[in-house]
Design a protein around this motif. Structure first.
Motif, PDB file in Angstrom:
ATOM      1  N   ASP A  37       1.109  -1.126  -0.277  1.00 32.67           N
ATOM      2  CA  ASP A  37       0.074  -0.375  -0.023  1.00 32.67           C
ATOM      3  C   ASP A  37       0.919   1.344  -0.089  1.00 32.67           C
ATOM      4  O   ASP A  37       0.521   2.098  -0.530  1.00 32.67           O
ATOM      5  CB  ASP A  37      -0.440  -0.252   1.607  1.00 32.67           C
ATOM      6  CG  ASP A  37      -2.532  -1.004   0.675  1.00 32.67           C
ATOM      7  OD1 ASP A  37      -2.346  -1.295  -0.059  1.00 32.67           O
ATOM      8  OD2 ASP A  37      -2.680  -1.298   1.934  1.00 32.67           O
ATOM      9  N   ASP A  38       1.674   1.671   0.390  1.00 33.07           N
ATOM     10  CA  ASP A  38       2.993   2.246   0.614  1.00 33.07           C
ATOM     11  C   ASP A  38       3.531   2.598  -0.777  1.00 33.07           C
ATOM     12  O   ASP A  38       4.268   3.445  -1.073  1.00 33.07           O
ATOM     13  CB  ASP A  38       4.138   1.812   2.153  1.00 33.07           C
ATOM     14  CG  ASP A  38       3.384   2.237   3.158  1.00 33.07           C
ATOM     15  OD1 ASP A  38       2.568   3.050   2.945  1.00 33.07           O
ATOM     16  OD2 ASP A  38       4.213   0.924   4.159  1.00 33.07           O
ATOM     17  N   LYS A  40       2.675   1.126  -3.595  1.00 33.18           N
ATOM     18  CA  LYS A  40       1.168   1.111  -5.359  1.00 33.18           C
ATOM     19  C   LYS A  40       1.155   2.627  -5.775  1.00 33.18           C
ATOM     20  O   LYS A  40       1.055   3.222  -5.264  1.00 33.18           O
ATOM     21  CB  LYS A  40       0.164   0.582  -4.792  1.00 33.18           C
ATOM     22  CG  LYS A  40      -0.579   1.270  -3.887  1.00 33.18           C
ATOM     23  CD  LYS A  40      -2.084   0.924  -3.949  1.00 33.18           C
ATOM     24  CE  LYS A  40      -2.986   1.331  -2.705  1.00 33.18           C
ATOM     25  NZ  LYS A  40      -4.122   0.987  -2.529  1.00 33.18           N
TER      26      LYS A  40
END
Length: 103
Positions: A37-38, A40
């Protein structure tokens, strides 16, 4: 590069878990392990800068002109050495980012 900084400043500073501060794009890379998530949505260039900022914070001297020029614009960057000692979190994040750069 200024455009990228302004773009990320607008996009990412809205949350309390920002990826970067005003002078460092990706300050969290030294304090916790990154997740998908950091990273993408980041381009290969952004991932490369993120990965190399880990080294830059330790004063790594870059031979690559793009990286050298990028970090020399940062008030916190002082090139000092070619040998840097990374924490276990930083080592993990370097490998993690690199694995996505190569995709």
């Amino acid at each position: 590069i200024n455009f990228m900084h302004n773009y990320w400043d607008i996009i990412m500073n809205h949350s309390s878990n920002t990826l970067f501060s005003a002078d460092e794009y990706y300050h969290i890379t030294g304090s916790r392990k990154l997740t998908y998530d950091d990273i993408k949505g980041l381009s290969n260039r952004e991932l490369r800068i993120m990965r190399n900022e880990i080294y830059a914070r330790h004063g790594y001297i870059f031979q690559d002109a793009m990286l050298r020029d990028h970090f020399l614009q940062k008030p916190w960057y002082t090139p000092q050495t070619k040998n840097v000692a990374l924490s276990s979190i930083e080592q993990y994040n370097v490998l993690f980012i690199k694995s996505y750069e190569q995709q």
